[in-house]
Design a protein around this motif. Structure first.
Motif, PDB file in Angstrom:
ATOM      1  N   ALA A 141       5.392   0.878   7.800  1.00 34.69           N
ATOM      2  CA  ALA A 141       4.838  -0.890   8.268  1.00 34.69           C
ATOM      3  C   ALA A 141       4.122  -1.570   9.406  1.00 34.69           C
ATOM      4  CB  ALA A 141       5.988  -1.842   8.315  1.00 34.69           C
ATOM      5  N   ARG A 142       3.871  -0.787  10.636  1.00 35.03           N
ATOM      6  CA  ARG A 142       3.252  -1.261  11.742  1.00 35.03           C
ATOM      7  C   ARG A 142       1.682  -0.755  11.371  1.00 35.03           C
ATOM      8  NH1 ARG A 142       8.735   0.909  14.039  1.00 35.03           N
ATOM      9  NH2 ARG A 142       9.084  -0.677  14.914  1.00 35.03           N
ATOM     10  N   GLY A 143       1.757   0.471  11.216  1.00 30.44           N
ATOM     11  CA  GLY A 143       0.422   0.910  10.276  1.00 30.44           C
ATOM     12  C   GLY A 143      -0.454  -0.100  10.113  1.00 30.44           C
ATOM     13  N   ASN A 144      -0.030  -0.283   8.552  1.00 31.09           N
ATOM     14  CA  ASN A 144      -0.243  -1.252   7.956  1.00 31.09           C
ATOM     15  C   ASN A 144      -0.631  -2.183   8.541  1.00 31.09           C
ATOM     16  OD1 ASN A 144       1.276   0.109   5.459  1.00 31.09           O
ATOM     17  ND2 ASN A 144      -0.738  -0.303   4.765  1.00 31.09           N
ATOM     18  N   ALA A 189      -1.788  -5.870   5.127  1.00 22.99           N
ATOM     19  CA  ALA A 189      -0.471  -7.589   5.507  1.00 22.99           C
ATOM     20  C   ALA A 189       0.247  -7.479   4.558  1.00 22.99           C
ATOM     21  CB  ALA A 189      -1.354  -8.456   5.890  1.00 22.99           C
ATOM     22  N   GLN A 190       0.603  -7.782   3.230  1.00 23.43           N
ATOM     23  CA  GLN A 190       1.516  -7.705   2.535  1.00 23.43           C
ATOM     24  C   GLN A 190       2.173  -6.219   2.020  1.00 23.43           C
ATOM     25  OE1 GLN A 190       0.465  -5.779  -0.849  1.00 23.43           O
ATOM     26  NE2 GLN A 190       2.848  -6.519  -1.719  1.00 23.43           N
ATOM     27  N   GLN A 191       1.381  -5.459   2.360  1.00 24.92           N
ATOM     28  CA  GLN A 191       2.188  -3.987   2.159  1.00 24.92           C
ATOM     29  C   GLN A 191       2.823  -3.728   3.442  1.00 24.92           C
ATOM     30  OE1 GLN A 191       1.749  -1.080   0.172  1.00 24.92           O
ATOM     31  NE2 GLN A 191       1.258  -3.030  -1.303  1.00 24.92           N
ATOM     32  N   ALA A 192       2.314  -4.336   4.613  1.00 28.74           N
ATOM     33  CA  ALA A 192       3.108  -4.080   5.670  1.00 28.74           C
ATOM     34  C   ALA A 192       5.184  -4.475   5.570  1.00 28.74           C
ATOM     35  CB  ALA A 192       2.177  -4.502   6.800  1.00 28.74           C
ATOM     36  N   ALA A 193       5.083  -6.722   5.234  1.00 27.99           N
ATOM     37  CA  ALA A 193       5.742  -7.250   4.892  1.00 27.99           C
ATOM     38  C   ALA A 193       6.781  -6.170   3.376  1.00 27.99           C
ATOM     39  CB  ALA A 193       5.582  -8.001   4.528  1.00 27.99           C
ATOM     40  N   GLU A 194       6.207  -5.844   2.299  1.00 23.97           N
ATOM     41  CA  GLU A 194       7.246  -4.396   1.355  1.00 23.97           C
ATOM     42  C   GLU A 194       7.337  -4.011   2.005  1.00 23.97           C
ATOM     43  OE1 GLU A 194       7.150  -4.911  -1.527  1.00 23.97           O
ATOM     44  OE2 GLU A 194       6.106  -7.253  -1.598  1.00 23.97           O
ATOM     45  N   LYS A 195       6.721  -2.691   3.417  1.00 23.79           N
ATOM     46  CA  LYS A 195       7.234  -1.408   3.556  1.00 23.79           C
ATOM     47  C   LYS A 195       8.648  -2.071   4.702  1.00 23.79           C
ATOM     48  CE  LYS A 195       3.825   1.456   2.963  1.00 23.79           C
ATOM     49  NZ  LYS A 195       1.621   1.456   3.177  1.00 23.79           N
ATOM     50  N   ASP A 249      -8.966  -6.911   1.638  1.00 23.17           N
ATOM     51  CA  ASP A 249      -8.742  -5.771   1.824  1.00 23.17           C
ATOM     52  C   ASP A 249      -7.485  -6.200   2.992  1.00 23.17           C
ATOM     53  OD1 ASP A 249     -10.115  -4.475  -0.323  1.00 23.17           O
ATOM     54  OD2 ASP A 249     -11.812  -3.908   1.424  1.00 23.17           O
ATOM     55  N   LEU A 250      -8.020  -6.917   4.303  1.00 22.58           N
ATOM     56  CA  LEU A 250      -6.865  -6.706   4.817  1.00 22.58           C
ATOM     57  C   LEU A 250      -5.896  -8.213   4.901  1.00 22.58           C
ATOM     58  CD1 LEU A 250      -9.597  -8.377   7.734  1.00 22.58           C
ATOM     59  CD2 LEU A 250      -8.565  -6.282   7.740  1.00 22.58           C
ATOM     60  N   CYS A 251      -5.438  -8.594   3.902  1.00 23.40           N
ATOM     61  CA  CYS A 251      -4.650  -9.185   3.182  1.00 23.40           C
ATOM     62  C   CYS A 251      -4.005  -8.862   2.340  1.00 23.40           C
ATOM     63  CB  CYS A 251      -5.089 -10.511   2.130  1.00 23.40           C
ATOM     64  SG  CYS A 251      -5.675 -11.605   3.343  1.00 23.40           S
ATOM     65  N   PHE A 252      -3.677  -7.556   1.953  1.00 18.55           N
ATOM     66  CA  PHE A 252      -3.305  -5.626   1.219  1.00 18.55           C
ATOM     67  C   PHE A 252      -2.537  -5.691   2.053  1.00 18.55           C
ATOM     68  CE2 PHE A 252      -2.871  -1.957  -0.421  1.00 18.55           C
ATOM     69  CZ  PHE A 252      -2.046  -2.202  -1.724  1.00 18.55           C
ATOM     70  N   ARG A 308      -3.714  -2.104  10.673  1.00 16.11           N
ATOM     71  CA  ARG A 308      -5.005  -2.206  10.320  1.00 16.11           C
ATOM     72  C   ARG A 308      -5.376  -3.100   9.746  1.00 16.11           C
ATOM     73  NH1 ARG A 308      -4.128   2.647   6.565  1.00 16.11           N
ATOM     74  NH2 ARG A 308      -3.072   1.503   5.568  1.00 16.11           N
ATOM     75  N   ALA A 309      -4.422  -3.683   9.648  1.00 14.09           N
ATOM     76  CA  ALA A 309      -4.906  -5.502   9.296  1.00 14.09           C
ATOM     77  C   ALA A 309      -5.610  -6.437   9.609  1.00 14.09           C
ATOM     78  CB  ALA A 309      -3.750  -6.725   8.734  1.00 14.09           C
ATOM     79  N   LYS A 310      -4.850  -5.992  11.383  1.00 13.94           N
ATOM     80  CA  LYS A 310      -5.301  -7.236  12.336  1.00 13.94           C
ATOM     81  C   LYS A 310      -6.977  -6.464  12.894  1.00 13.94           C
ATOM     82  CE  LYS A 310      -0.804  -8.119  14.490  1.00 13.94           C
ATOM     83  NZ  LYS A 310      -0.062  -8.092  15.421  1.00 13.94           N
ATOM     84  N   ARG A 311      -7.242  -4.998  12.822  1.00  8.91           N
ATOM     85  CA  ARG A 311      -8.617  -4.803  12.910  1.00  8.91           C
ATOM     86  C   ARG A 311      -9.863  -5.337  12.390  1.00  8.91           C
ATOM     87  NH1 ARG A 311      -5.419   0.094  14.085  1.00  8.91           N
ATOM     88  NH2 ARG A 311      -6.021   1.625  11.847  1.00  8.91           N
TER      89      ARG A 311
END
Length: 61
Positions: free
Chosen positions: A19-22, A42-48, A37-40, A25-28
């Protein structure tokens, strides 16, 4: 750059690391990046992160 510590898939620390990795990546954001893609990421981070919590509490997803 050092590699993140890896854990077994049933360990909540593994999912929080992912989650931290996703989220990182969303913040960069770079020129030319698609906002979708950035929103995806961020969404993956929340799911994980949620999956990590479920594993930690012994809840079936």
């Amino acid at each position: 750059m050092t590699q993140p510590e890896r854990f077994l898939p049933d360990d909540p620390r593994e999912w929080m690391g992912r989650a931290r990795g996703n989220l990182a990546r969303a913040k960069r954001r770079a020129p030319g990046d698609y906002l979708e893609d950035l929103c995806f990421d961020a969404q993956q981070a929340a799911e994980k992160a949620r999956k990590s919590l479920f594993i930690r509490r012994g809840v079936e997803a």
